[in-house]
Design an enzyme around this catalytic site. Structure first.
Site: not given
Ligand code: ARG
Length: 418
Positions: A13, A98, A127, A178
């Protein structure tokens, strides 16, 4: 031509995003890959390969930043101070990385004269919120571009797009999950996991496979709430988290399977592996039991869920989060000592002992043996006053049900008795 700094992971991506920003936003792309400890097992491409791919995709500049120490000591350890577990469970793995990445995106934007930052997140997750709110907190003048929210490409179309532009990416089989990883742990979503009833397949786990042949014990040392040593050996933050994670993970400790509330209103089923994070928070919270004064301890426990929510929701750089951090730091003045953790396969971790030179636990007060220093005679008056209000209420207004179904016969509102 405008310049855009892209948060680059090396995956499909963000590689497609490089070319898309060039084609659709007429931008020069500076790709920034931030090392937050995601390649712990070296199972993915090297940073050199990732850098080369960004350039091959068309970036004018590709930068790799080693932010492991910063991630560990400023971000993960702040989470330890706050005993951070979103919804009582998730130790904020992705949420903590992040804001680290955002800092480096903004720094690169300033250094390279970019007027926007970009990320590869879709519109359904947390994210994007963390990247964008974080960027606006640090650099309100920068634009944020989210190509994946705009382009509407399926995974297959992304693969075709990459092929068309000769973007070197191996897409051998369908991507099953993912995954997001850093030194605090690993988040796994999608595929069969989208059915909350389905058991997670054993092969998704990499950090919590049982390899230990017996119980594992580790002593974690803390100074003012900061983890500083394992088994008496002083380590830097990144090393300490990683080594503790390996030890705990070798007994299968550190797995979570949960349905959580995303900021964007979606419930999602998530699998996490975070042996080091869960072990450290468990040890830290236990040391607080030993060292925090009663009222401070209880008030802190009320604020901890709020801290976790703010961080989960992308508010790392917000004023409330900063103010809560000041409270958390102040609360840690005497959180110094050692906690002995014991792990037994499969997946059981416990505190086996704790000690502190400034413990508020006083054996002379607590003991039921001879040598007791507690003044028993003080208790009588204390308890009488503690219960005085309730005793008065019971006599004048009470009506509490007794065990046999009778009530205590207090006076009714009309004052006529019963
Ligand atoms: N649900 C978790 C969070 O919001 C994990 C997110 C994981 N991100 C990803 N791009 N797979 O912190």
């Amino acid at each position: 031509m405008r310049r855009v700094v892209l948060a680059y992971s090396g995956g499909l991506d963000t590689s497609v995003a490089v070319r898309w920003l060039m084609e659709h936003r007429d931008a020069e792309v500076i790709a920034v890959a931030v090392d937050v400890g995601q390649r712990a097992d070296q199972s993915t491409d090297s940073w050199d390969a990732i850098r080369a791919r960004a350039l091959a995709a068309g970036a004018v500049e590709a930068i790799v930043v080693d932010a492991r120490r910063e991630m560990a000591e400023e971000f993960c350890f702040a989470a330890v101070r706050a005993n951070a577990r979103y919804e009582g469970k998730y130790p904020l793995v992705s949420a903590l990385s992040r804001p680290v990445i955002v800092r480096h995106l903004v720094k690169a934007a300033r250094e390279h004269g970019a007027d926007a930052v970009a990320h590869g997140c879709t519109g359904k997750g947390n994210d994007q919120v963390r990247f964008e709110v974080g960027t606006r907190a640090l650099a309100p003048d920068l634009d944020v571009i989210a190509p994946a929210r705009v382009w509407g490409l399926t995974r297959e179309e992304c693969v075709e797009y990459a092929a068309k532009w000769d973007i070197p990416i191996e897409v051998t089989k369908d991507k099953l999950y993912s995954i997001d990883e850093n030194l605090w742990g690993k988040s796994i979503e999608c595929g069969v996991l989208e059915d909350p009833w389905a058991s997670p397949p054993e092969d998704i786990y990499t950090l919590t496979k049982v390899t230990a042949t017996g119980p594992v014990e580790v002593v974690v040392g803390f100074e003012h709430g900061v983890p500083v040593s394992l088994d008496g050996v002083r380590l830097d933050g990144h090393d300490l988290i990683t080594r503790l994670g390996v030890a705990a993970g070798s007994t299968g400790f550190g797995r979570l399977d949960m349905v959580e509330n995303r900021r964007v209103g979606i419930k999602s089923r998530e699998i996490y592996e975070c042996p080091g994070a869960l072990a450290l928070v468990m040890a830290h919270a236990d040391l607080e039991d030993l060292t925090l004064e009663h009222d401070l301890h209880h008030e802190k426990a009320r604020l901890e869920p709020r801290w976790s929510e703010l961080v989960y929701d992308g508010m790392w750089f917000s004023p409330l989060k900063q103010a809560l951090d000041a409270f958390m730091v102040e609360s840690q003045r005497h959180v110094t000592g050692e906690v002995r953790l014991r792990f037994d396969a499969p997946g059981i971790g416990k505190v086996a002992g704790r000690q502190s030179p400034v413990a508020l636990y006083d054996r002379g007060l607590a003991t039921y043996d001879a040598g007791d220093t507690f003044r028993h005679e003080d208790a009588e008056g204390f308890v009488r006053l503690w219960g005085l209000g309730v005793a008065t209420w019971a006599a004048r207004q009470g009506g509490v049900q007794l065990a046999d179904g009778q009530d205590t016969g207090g006076v009714t509102a009309e004052g006529t008795g019963r």
